[in-house]
Design a protein around this motif. Structure first.
Motif, PDB file in Angstrom:
ATOM      1  N   PHE A 282       1.082 -13.777 -12.865  1.00  0.00           N
ATOM      2  CA  PHE A 282       0.045 -12.999 -12.217  1.00  0.00           C
ATOM      3  C   PHE A 282       0.630 -11.682 -11.727  1.00  0.00           C
ATOM      4  N   PRO A 283      -0.199 -10.640 -11.683  1.00  0.00           N
ATOM      5  CA  PRO A 283       0.288  -9.383 -11.108  1.00  0.00           C
ATOM      6  C   PRO A 283       0.564  -9.568  -9.619  1.00  0.00           C
ATOM      7  N   ARG A 284       1.480  -8.780  -9.133  1.00  0.00           N
ATOM      8  CA  ARG A 284       1.781  -8.857  -7.700  1.00  0.00           C
ATOM      9  C   ARG A 284       0.537  -8.520  -6.899  1.00  0.00           C
ATOM     10  N   PRO A 285       0.365  -9.188  -5.756  1.00  0.00           N
ATOM     11  CA  PRO A 285      -0.803  -8.875  -4.918  1.00  0.00           C
ATOM     12  C   PRO A 285      -0.777  -7.417  -4.472  1.00  0.00           C
ATOM     13  N   ALA A 286      -1.957  -6.874  -4.328  1.00  0.00           N
ATOM     14  CA  ALA A 286      -2.075  -5.488  -3.867  1.00  0.00           C
ATOM     15  C   ALA A 286      -1.500  -5.370  -2.464  1.00  0.00           C
ATOM     16  N   GLN A 287      -0.727  -4.319  -2.269  1.00  0.00           N
ATOM     17  CA  GLN A 287      -0.116  -4.098  -0.972  1.00  0.00           C
ATOM     18  C   GLN A 287      -0.958  -3.160  -0.107  1.00  0.00           C
ATOM     19  N   LEU A 288      -1.825  -2.427  -0.743  1.00  0.00           N
ATOM     20  CA  LEU A 288      -2.649  -1.456  -0.028  1.00  0.00           C
ATOM     21  C   LEU A 288      -4.098  -1.921  -0.006  1.00  0.00           C
ATOM     22  N   PRO A 289      -4.871  -1.433   0.924  1.00  0.00           N
ATOM     23  CA  PRO A 289      -6.287  -1.818   0.979  1.00  0.00           C
ATOM     24  C   PRO A 289      -7.033  -1.387  -0.285  1.00  0.00           C
ATOM     25  N   GLU A 290      -8.122  -2.070  -0.550  1.00  0.00           N
ATOM     26  CA  GLU A 290      -8.950  -1.714  -1.690  1.00  0.00           C
ATOM     27  C   GLU A 290      -9.442  -0.282  -1.526  1.00  0.00           C
ATOM     28  N   GLY A 291      -9.504   0.446  -2.636  1.00  0.00           N
ATOM     29  CA  GLY A 291      -9.949   1.837  -2.587  1.00  0.00           C
ATOM     30  C   GLY A 291      -8.804   2.818  -2.469  1.00  0.00           C
TER      31      GLY A 291
ATOM     32  N   PRO B 181      -2.113  14.339  -4.109  1.00  0.00           N
ATOM     33  CA  PRO B 181      -2.377  13.115  -3.341  1.00  0.00           C
ATOM     34  C   PRO B 181      -3.303  13.406  -2.161  1.00  0.00           C
ATOM     35  N   ASP B 182      -4.121  12.420  -1.799  1.00  0.00           N
ATOM     36  CA  ASP B 182      -4.989  12.582  -0.642  1.00  0.00           C
ATOM     37  C   ASP B 182      -4.171  12.564   0.641  1.00  0.00           C
ATOM     38  N   TRP B 183      -3.045  11.851   0.620  1.00  0.00           N
ATOM     39  CA  TRP B 183      -2.085  11.889   1.712  1.00  0.00           C
ATOM     40  C   TRP B 183      -0.774  11.281   1.243  1.00  0.00           C
ATOM     41  N   THR B 184       0.240  11.425   2.066  1.00  0.00           N
ATOM     42  CA  THR B 184       1.555  10.863   1.789  1.00  0.00           C
ATOM     43  C   THR B 184       1.911   9.950   2.944  1.00  0.00           C
ATOM     44  N   THR B 185       2.438   8.759   2.625  1.00  0.00           N
ATOM     45  CA  THR B 185       2.804   7.808   3.674  1.00  0.00           C
ATOM     46  C   THR B 185       4.021   8.299   4.430  1.00  0.00           C
ATOM     47  N   ALA B 186       4.338   7.627   5.516  1.00  0.00           N
ATOM     48  CA  ALA B 186       5.499   8.001   6.324  1.00  0.00           C
ATOM     49  C   ALA B 186       6.795   7.917   5.524  1.00  0.00           C
ATOM     50  N   THR B 187       6.814   7.071   4.495  1.00  0.00           N
ATOM     51  CA  THR B 187       8.016   6.938   3.668  1.00  0.00           C
ATOM     52  C   THR B 187       8.029   7.916   2.503  1.00  0.00           C
ATOM     53  N   GLY B 188       7.018   8.791   2.420  1.00  0.00           N
ATOM     54  CA  GLY B 188       6.976   9.802   1.376  1.00  0.00           C
ATOM     55  C   GLY B 188       6.262   9.374   0.104  1.00  0.00           C
ATOM     56  N   ARG B 189       5.579   8.260   0.133  1.00  0.00           N
ATOM     57  CA  ARG B 189       4.880   7.747  -1.044  1.00  0.00           C
ATOM     58  C   ARG B 189       3.518   8.416  -1.158  1.00  0.00           C
ATOM     59  N   PRO B 190       3.235   9.063  -2.303  1.00  0.00           N
ATOM     60  CA  PRO B 190       1.914   9.682  -2.474  1.00  0.00           C
ATOM     61  C   PRO B 190       0.849   8.615  -2.674  1.00  0.00           C
TER      62      PRO B 190
ATOM     63  N   TRP C  98      -3.569   8.070  -3.253  1.00  0.00           N
ATOM     64  CA  TRP C  98      -4.840   8.683  -3.593  1.00  0.00           C
ATOM     65  C   TRP C  98      -5.982   7.744  -3.262  1.00  0.00           C
ATOM     66  N   LEU C  99      -7.143   8.297  -2.977  1.00  0.00           N
ATOM     67  CA  LEU C  99      -8.356   7.495  -2.877  1.00  0.00           C
ATOM     68  C   LEU C  99      -8.803   7.165  -4.291  1.00  0.00           C
ATOM     69  N   SER C 100      -9.400   6.012  -4.473  1.00  0.00           N
ATOM     70  CA  SER C 100      -9.870   5.615  -5.806  1.00  0.00           C
ATOM     71  C   SER C 100     -10.879   6.612  -6.349  1.00  0.00           C
ATOM     72  N   THR C 101     -11.701   7.175  -5.471  1.00  0.00           N
ATOM     73  CA  THR C 101     -12.703   8.150  -5.932  1.00  0.00           C
ATOM     74  C   THR C 101     -12.034   9.404  -6.504  1.00  0.00           C
ATOM     75  N   THR C 102     -10.899   9.808  -5.930  1.00  0.00           N
ATOM     76  CA  THR C 102     -10.163  10.958  -6.450  1.00  0.00           C
ATOM     77  C   THR C 102      -9.687  10.663  -7.866  1.00  0.00           C
ATOM     78  N   ILE C 103      -9.137   9.480  -8.083  1.00  0.00           N
ATOM     79  CA  ILE C 103      -8.634   9.108  -9.401  1.00  0.00           C
ATOM     80  C   ILE C 103      -9.795   8.903 -10.374  1.00  0.00           C
ATOM     81  N   ASP C 104     -10.920   8.336  -9.909  1.00  0.00           N
ATOM     82  CA  ASP C 104     -12.103   8.182 -10.765  1.00  0.00           C
ATOM     83  C   ASP C 104     -12.530   9.542 -11.317  1.00  0.00           C
ATOM     84  N   ARG C 105     -12.647  10.534 -10.428  1.00  0.00           N
ATOM     85  CA  ARG C 105     -13.065  11.875 -10.856  1.00  0.00           C
ATOM     86  C   ARG C 105     -12.059  12.467 -11.831  1.00  0.00           C
ATOM     87  N   TRP C 106     -10.776  12.284 -11.568  1.00  0.00           N
ATOM     88  CA  TRP C 106      -9.727  12.833 -12.417  1.00  0.00           C
ATOM     89  C   TRP C 106      -9.748  12.186 -13.806  1.00  0.00           C
TER      90      TRP C 106
END
Length: 164
Positions: A68-77, A104-113, A115-123
């Motif tokens: 199975f794929p690893r569980p999502a670490q981030l919230p849906e969306g 990216p819509d934002w960058t985490t404290a650890t520098g990870r870019p 995106w919101l799913s809607t941003t990627i949908d549009r792209w």
């Protein structure tokens, strides 16, 4: 099992042994639901909580149906490079090499870019990446993708595209 054991003041193992002949636990349908949840990247804990069982029980009965794929670490969306790669049908390393991802819509404290799913949908709806006519992937270089994954030369790829 637990409720019956508490009601009759016996151990749950006693109830399990006594009821073993009356059907499997968990049912085939339940295991299928657990497998589907794991395929959708839900965590063992979330599935177990929903079905009121231990995570180890979910794991024991679903492992034969994996991997199975690893569980999502981030919230849906929320999207990461890894989830974008899955959606585009390419490898994680390919996405790391892309220079044309949207900002990216934002960058985490650890520098990870991130995106919101809607941003990627549009792209993905734009023509930013050509789509493979054979498998639907969106590689950076369609020519390299066709040769590497589908064994087609540039001439065959051009002929395939012109015949459509």
């Amino acid at each position: 099992m637990k409720e019956i054991a508490e009601r009759d003041q016996v151990s749950h193992q006693t109830v399990t042994r006594a009821t073993r002949g009356w059907g499997p636990f968990p049912s085939r349908e339940t295991v299928e639901a657990w497998v589907e949840g794991r395929q959708r990247r839900r965590s063992l804990g979330a599935i177990a909580l929903e079905f009121d069982v231990l995570p180890a029980t979910v794991q024991r009965f679903t492992t034969p149906h994996g991997p199975f794929p690893r569980p999502a670490q981030l919230p849906e969306g929320i999207e990461t490079r890894e989830s974008i790669a899955r959606r585009a049908g390419v490898s994680d390393s390919a996405v790391r090499n892309w220079r044309h991802l949207p900002e990216p819509d934002w960058t985490t404290a650890t520098g990870r870019p991130v995106w919101l799913s809607t941003t990627i949908d549009r792209w993905l709806e734009t023509d930013a990446l050509a789509r493979c006519d054979i498998c639907g992937a969106r590689p950076l270089s369609l020519k390299v993708h066709m040769g590497y994954l589908h064994g087609q030369s540039a001439r065959q790829t051009k002929r395939l595209r012109s015949s459509r």
